[in-house]
Write a protein that holds these residues in place. Structure first.
Motif, short mmCIF file in Angstrom:
data_model
loop_
_atom_site.label_atom_id
_atom_site.label_comp_id
_atom_site.label_asym_id
_atom_site.label_seq_id
_atom_site.Cartn_x
_atom_site.Cartn_y
_atom_site.Cartn_z
N UNK A 1 188.27 94.26 60.15
CA UNK A 1 189.59 94.82 59.90
C UNK A 1 189.92 94.87 58.42
N UNK A 2 189.57 93.82 57.69
CA UNK A 2 189.84 93.80 56.25
C UNK A 2 189.08 94.89 55.51
N UNK A 3 187.90 95.25 55.99
CA UNK A 3 187.05 96.22 55.29
C UNK A 3 187.14 97.62 55.87
N UNK A 4 187.86 97.78 56.99
CA UNK A 4 188.03 99.10 57.57
C UNK A 4 186.84 99.61 58.36
N UNK A 5 185.94 98.72 58.77
CA UNK A 5 184.79 99.16 59.57
C UNK A 5 184.95 98.69 61.01
N UNK A 6 184.23 99.32 61.90
CA UNK A 6 184.33 99.04 63.32
C UNK A 6 183.21 98.10 63.77
N UNK A 7 183.56 97.14 64.60
CA UNK A 7 182.56 96.30 65.25
C UNK A 7 182.14 97.02 66.52
N UNK A 8 180.95 97.63 66.49
CA UNK A 8 180.55 98.49 67.61
C UNK A 8 179.47 97.88 68.50
N UNK B 1 179.24 98.50 46.57
CA UNK B 1 178.58 98.57 45.27
C UNK B 1 177.91 99.93 45.07
N UNK B 2 177.49 100.56 46.15
CA UNK B 2 176.88 101.90 46.06
C UNK B 2 177.93 103.01 46.19
N UNK B 3 179.19 102.61 46.26
CA UNK B 3 180.24 103.60 46.44
C UNK B 3 180.51 103.94 47.89
N UNK B 4 179.90 103.20 48.81
CA UNK B 4 179.97 103.56 50.23
C UNK B 4 181.17 102.94 50.93
N UNK B 5 181.75 103.69 51.84
CA UNK B 5 182.79 103.21 52.74
C UNK B 5 182.11 102.62 53.98
N UNK B 6 182.33 101.36 54.30
CA UNK B 6 181.73 100.78 55.51
C UNK B 6 182.25 101.49 56.75
N UNK B 7 181.34 101.83 57.65
CA UNK B 7 181.71 102.54 58.88
C UNK B 7 181.64 101.64 60.10
N UNK B 8 180.52 100.95 60.26
CA UNK B 8 180.42 100.09 61.44
C UNK B 8 179.56 98.88 61.16
N UNK B 9 179.72 97.88 62.04
CA UNK B 9 179.10 96.57 61.86
C UNK B 9 178.56 96.09 63.19
N UNK B 10 177.40 95.41 63.14
CA UNK B 10 176.83 94.75 64.31
C UNK B 10 176.47 93.32 63.92
N UNK B 11 176.58 92.42 64.87
CA UNK B 11 176.28 91.02 64.60
C UNK B 11 175.19 90.51 65.53
N UNK B 12 174.50 89.48 65.08
CA UNK B 12 173.49 88.79 65.89
C UNK B 12 173.83 87.31 65.89
N UNK B 13 174.10 86.77 67.07
CA UNK B 13 174.51 85.37 67.26
C UNK B 13 173.45 84.71 68.13
N UNK B 14 172.73 83.74 67.56
CA UNK B 14 171.65 83.08 68.30
C UNK B 14 171.93 81.59 68.42
N UNK B 15 171.74 81.05 69.63
CA UNK B 15 172.03 79.65 69.88
C UNK B 15 171.12 79.12 70.98
#
Length: 335
Positions: free
Chosen positions: A110-117, A76-90
């Protein structure tokens, strides 16, 4: 977890400097091709849609939802997603369940072209019971400083294109769950609005990721604003990218209201205004464009795999109202 490594490696893109396992993930923005970048960050969750996934045992798509809710906000801001991090709590880690969820996250990346780092898996006995878990996602993108999209260039006369949603996406599920509970429906029962599918499968249809198609539209020129239609629906999200004195006027007869929304409106006793303030009503992204670019941008989005409708215009709102006007929705959505 050793089995997570291949999932993350499959998402590697230019700029990634490290793999999983360190205290932090490193990313080289210059190596990603940016010269004068502005960073854009977003964080989100899946909300109570996660409850349906847990209760139905269908965990394969909530990871896609998690990525989508973050990266759609970045574009929405015109940005290309670069990387992603997740938090999984259980409470107690179920390795198979976690792997299934993270495989969905990798698919979304993969669909958005960003890396899970990177990410965090937290076991917290006493905080979560049984198979319960929670998810949060964090995405960072970049856009060249001269190309930041704010909506400030939107003006009266601009056309609003609506890109079709894949379903409910990830909002309004507290109401959805209440309706399902009131009706006494099982997740494995045929969906009343799509009897060829189970209710659980139909409601868990993953959020569509609009990154690549919207970046292509932005690059083509003529886009003046984007609005990701999430919580608050059509009514509250489009005004977030409009300046004072402007509002969107939408014609609901220009796009079909998907059956799931008709069912929810009927079972929940929702009028058109409530429906449009709670759900996306079939439009997952609104694209505000110059009138003379609308046809070309519609073709560009269609070529990128989207279903597109011309759903309205931007008009002056002399009283300063920021409300989105949806004309004759009760009639259009009743037919």
């Amino acid at each position: 977890m050793a089995r997570i490594g291949p999932l993350a490696r499959a998402t590697v893109r230019s700029g990634v400097m490290t793999g999983l396992g360190g205290f932090g993930g490193l990313f080289d923005i210059k190596a990603a091709g940016f010269k004068d970048p502005v960073l854009v960050a977003a964080t989100d969750g899946v909300g109570t849609k996660l409850r349906i996934a847990i209760e139905s045992g269908r965990l394969g798509t909530v990871g896609i939802d998690l990525v989508a809710m973050c990266v759609n906000d970045l574009v929405v801001q015109g940005a290309e997603p670069l990387f992603f991090l997740d938090y999984f709590a259980t409470g107690a880690l179920d390795v198979k369940a976690a792997e299934t969820v993270i495989a969905g996250i990798a698919e979304g990346c993969g669909q958005s072209g960003c890396a899970l780092i990177g990410g965090e898996t937290a076991e917290m006995p006493g905080m979560y019971q049984g198979a319960d878990f929670d998810l949060a996602g964090f995405a960072v993108g970049a856009v060249e400083r001269a190309d930041v999209l704010t909506g400030a260039d939107a003006h009266a006369g601009c056309v609003v294109l609506g890109i079709a949603a894949s379903g409910l996406h990830s909002n309004g599920f507290s109401l959805v769950r209440r309706i399902v509970a009131d009706l006494g429906l099982a997740w494995d029962a045929p969906a009343p609005f799509a009897p060829e599918r189970s209710l659980g499968d139909a409601l868990l249809t993953p959020t569509r990721i609009y990154v690549k198609s919207c970046l292509a539209a932005i690059a083509a020129g003529g886009v003046r604003g984007l609005a990701h239609i999430t919580g608050g629906g059509l009514i509250e999200n489009i005004p977030r990218v409009l300046g004072p004195g402007l509002r969107a006027k939408l014609d609901p007869s220009t796009w079909p209201l998907p059956p799931v929304f008709r069912w929810l409106a009927a079972q929940g006793g929702l009028d058109a205004a409530e429906l449009a303030r709670t759900f996306n009503c079939g439009i997952g992204m609104a694209v505000i464009v110059e009138p003379d670019a609308a046809d070309a941008l519609t073709r560009r989005l269609i070529d990128a795999g989207e279903t597109v409708f011309c759903i309205g215009t931007i008009e002056s709102a002399p009283d300063g109202s920021e409300d989105t006007v949806i004309t004759a929705a009760e009639t259009a959505w009743r037919d």
